[in-house]
Design a protein around this motif. Structure first.
Motif, PDB file in Angstrom:
ATOM      1  N   ILE A   1      36.930  40.108  35.670  1.00 54.96           N
ATOM      2  CA  ILE A   1      36.115  41.109  34.932  1.00 54.96           C
ATOM      3  C   ILE A   1      36.540  42.381  35.516  1.00 54.96           C
ATOM      4  N   HIS A   2      37.092  43.133  34.516  1.00 56.64           N
ATOM      5  CA  HIS A   2      37.692  44.629  35.032  1.00 56.64           C
ATOM      6  C   HIS A   2      36.712  45.393  34.858  1.00 56.64           C
TER       7      HIS A   2
ATOM      8  N   SER B   1      44.007  42.017  46.139  1.00 53.58           N
ATOM      9  CA  SER B   1      42.863  41.389  45.328  1.00 53.58           C
ATOM     10  C   SER B   1      41.481  42.345  45.616  1.00 53.58           C
ATOM     11  N   THR B   2      40.979  41.942  44.505  1.00 53.61           N
ATOM     12  CA  THR B   2      39.451  42.652  44.350  1.00 53.61           C
ATOM     13  C   THR B   2      38.640  41.907  43.845  1.00 53.61           C
TER      14      THR B   2
ATOM     15  N   TYR C   1      42.114  33.994  30.714  1.00 46.97           N
ATOM     16  CA  TYR C   1      43.073  34.794  31.672  1.00 46.97           C
ATOM     17  C   TYR C   1      42.729  33.680  32.746  1.00 46.97           C
ATOM     18  N   ALA C   2      43.544  34.203  33.682  1.00 48.43           N
ATOM     19  CA  ALA C   2      44.044  33.333  35.140  1.00 48.43           C
ATOM     20  C   ALA C   2      43.290  34.114  36.211  1.00 48.43           C
ATOM     21  N   LEU C   3      42.859  33.573  37.356  1.00 49.67           N
ATOM     22  CA  LEU C   3      42.212  34.493  38.437  1.00 49.67           C
ATOM     23  C   LEU C   3      43.430  34.881  39.376  1.00 49.67           C
ATOM     24  N   MET C   4      43.078  36.106  39.863  1.00 51.62           N
ATOM     25  CA  MET C   4      44.187  36.505  40.898  1.00 51.62           C
ATOM     26  C   MET C   4      45.541  36.669  40.449  1.00 51.62           C
TER      27      MET C   4
ATOM     28  N   ALA D   1      42.608  38.592  60.207  1.00 50.07           N
ATOM     29  CA  ALA D   1      42.889  38.396  58.705  1.00 50.07           C
ATOM     30  C   ALA D   1      41.932  38.086  57.436  1.00 50.07           C
ATOM     31  N   THR D   2      41.761  39.007  56.765  1.00 55.18           N
ATOM     32  CA  THR D   2      40.726  38.802  55.682  1.00 55.18           C
ATOM     33  C   THR D   2      41.246  37.814  54.561  1.00 55.18           C
ATOM     34  N   HIS D   3      40.774  36.657  54.329  1.00 57.61           N
ATOM     35  CA  HIS D   3      41.217  35.946  53.239  1.00 57.61           C
ATOM     36  C   HIS D   3      40.491  36.475  51.700  1.00 57.61           C
ATOM     37  N   PRO D   4      41.359  36.148  50.786  1.00 57.96           N
ATOM     38  CA  PRO D   4      40.728  36.672  49.563  1.00 57.96           C
ATOM     39  C   PRO D   4      39.722  35.998  49.237  1.00 57.96           C
TER      40      PRO D   4
END
Lengths: 216, 304
Positions: free
Chosen positions: B208-209, B200-201, A186-189, B292-295
């Motif tokens: 990894i979910h 984005s999280t 898989y790829a990130l973001m 601004a919050t950078h991912p």
């Protein structure tokens, strides 16, 4: 399809030893991307430029936890957001193999590309004042003077668990592409549609035989 | 993000320069040429100061000349072209007005187009980064334009009081209206930014979910470019104080100051209004950049 070189990182076997970090630093500080300067390397708060970092995450709640070591370097996106924003053209993606590079002689150190990278994999070198990033060891992988088996990025050669695969992900026969296809790479973001070339292989549950009476 | 003072001064100074030029050009036909010349010269000086400030943002300022190269893709490159173009045109307008040249109106109109183009370039440098969600909105351009015009008009008031008194009240009213509109739009953008749902999280960042992911190591001991460049290091309470400060200084106080200065006929109070608003806009721009919050910060959970 055009060539796209990339790393495939196997989170299932990465042990977080940082050999990829140190070998990357060793090769690149004296190579094309160098110097990767360090400040107070033996002081209380050592600082330095690195092209690769390994972080550690804990997933789940004890006792159902897994420790995941997570190496991160430039993902060599197929649609890299860092490239179009560069005002000088110092940041570019090579058409012949998809490596995203910085021309250190053109970089003005404005840091806009670092803002435009969601992954935070570009670092401004504090001494040279230009942007540094993973080159996939472009000064190694085509070096005909090296034996063919060593024409790989330094991090790949250094990894003791073979957690880093290197190859052309557009070639379905390559080790890297096969690993992505067979092991749900898989790829990130993915939400930013940058299409990272580097992929990660997820953790797997390894089935073990239950411990039985010793046969010997 | 960690705001760079060079960028804070660049964007606020050139914004005021553009706003002032637009204001002066709009009123020039109703005043003595001296007013237009002085206004355009002040605009050029402010823009030049902004340009000088921008060099402090560069690691290798001696290579700045390269930065116009990628105008086809980079808003930064476009700004690098638009800013000197605006300055040159504004200076040419001042020269034409000084010499009483008939081409002045046409040159000034082109300079106005350059000023507008410069607003678009500057705002889009921020708005085009889609994952900096506080910036990636139409509010960025609206705010840059409105704050530039408000500060330019507030600056035009003492200038008019000196050189074109009949225009001082019209400029004062325009400055008050622009400041109030700018306040309304900035307040709306603050409300929008307070409701941002992050795309984005930590789960999407490492792929990894699992609902429980905790960082144990960031991979190095002290700091790195990643922890210096992308974190402003100010507490939530500190950010709230900066916000109140900029709302008061940039948008609330200038209104009574301009009106009081006009009522009393006091050039000093009108100048104080300019300085108070500029200080407020410096704080506003600092806040805009910091907010601004950078991912990439997701990879530094302990830092945030």
């Amino acid at each position: 399809m055009k060539k796209q070189l990339a790393l495939v990182i196997d989170l299932n076997v990465c042990v977080g030893c940082h050999a990829c970090v140190t070998s990357c630093k060793e090769w690149n500080t004296s190579g094309l991307a160098g110097p990767l300067s360090d400040y107070l390397p033996y002081g209380k708060e050592p600082l330095g430029t690195f092209l690769n970092r390994v972080q550690t995450f804990e997933v789940g709640t004890f006792p159902e936890t897994q420790t995941v070591h997570f190496p991160k370097s430039c993902l060599h996106c197929e649609d890299p957001p860092c490239v179009p924003v560069c005002p000088t053209g110092a940041s570019y993606k090579r058409p012949e193999d998809g490596i995203v590079l910085v021309d250190y002689d053109k970089c003005i150190g404005c840091k806009y590309c670092a803002w435009a990278c969601p992954y935070g994999v570009r670092e401004l070198d504090a001494q040279q004042k230009v942007m540094k990033k993973c080159t996939l060891c472009v000064d190694r992988i085509y070096d005909a003077k090296l034996p063919e088996s060593e024409r790989k990025p330094a991090c790949v050669l250094a990894c003791p668990t073979n957690a880093r695969l290197f190859g052309d992900i557009h070639d379905p026969e390559s080790e890297a592409a096969r690993a992505i296809a067979e092991r749900d790479g898989y790829a990130l973001m993915p939400e930013w549609e940058t299409r990272p070339a580097n992929h990660y292989l997820p953790r797997r549950i390894t089935e073990c035989d239950p411990p039985g009476p010793s046969s010997s | 993000m960690r705001p760079a003072w060079s960028v804070v001064f660049l964007t606020t100074l050139i914004g005021a320069a553009q706003g002032l030029f637009l204001a002066v050009y709009a009123g020039a036909m109703h005043a003595d040429a001296r007013f237009a010349v002085a206004g355009a010269v002040v605009a050029v000086v402010l823009a030049a100061l902004g340009l000088i400030a921008s060099f402090f943002h560069l690691g290798r300022p001696e290579r700045a000349w390269r930065s116009a190269a990628m105008w086809r893709t980079s808003w930064l490159s476009r700004e690098v072209i638009a800013l000197p173009a605006f300055m040159a045109l504004a200076a040419a307008y001042a020269a034409a007005m000084y010499n009483g040249s008939g081409a002045a109106i046409a040159i000034g109109a082109v300079a106005c187009v350059a000023a507008a183009a410069l607003f678009v370039c500057t705002a889009n440098i921020y708005a085009c980064i889609r994952f900096l969600q506080e910036w990636a909105s139409g509010f960025t351009l609206a705010n840059f334009v409105l704050m530039g015009c408000a500060s330019g008009l507030t600056l035009a008031v003492p200038l008019a009081a000196l050189l074109a008194p009949q225009l001082a009240w019209p400029y004062a009213f325009a400055a008050v209206v622009a400041t109030i509109v700018a306040l309304a739009v900035r307040a709306a953008s603050l409300a929008r930014n307070a409701r941002i749902v992050r795309k984005s999280t930590i789960q999407s960042a490492i792929g990894i979910h699992h609902p429980v992911v905790e960082q144990r190591s960031q991979g190095f001991t002290a700091s790195a470019f990643n922890t210096r460049e992308f974190f402003h290091g100010v507490s939530t309470g500190g950010m709230r104080r900066v916000r109140v400060t900029f709302l008061l200084l940039a948008f609330v106080l200038p209104v009574p100051l301009v009106l009081a200065g006009m009522k009393a006929g006091s050039l000093a109070v009108l100048c104080i209004a300019v300085l108070v608003q500029y200080a407020g806009l410096v704080a506003e721009r600092w806040f805009f950049l910091a907010q601004a919050t950078h991912p990439q910060n997701l990879y530094y959970q302990r830092k945030a």
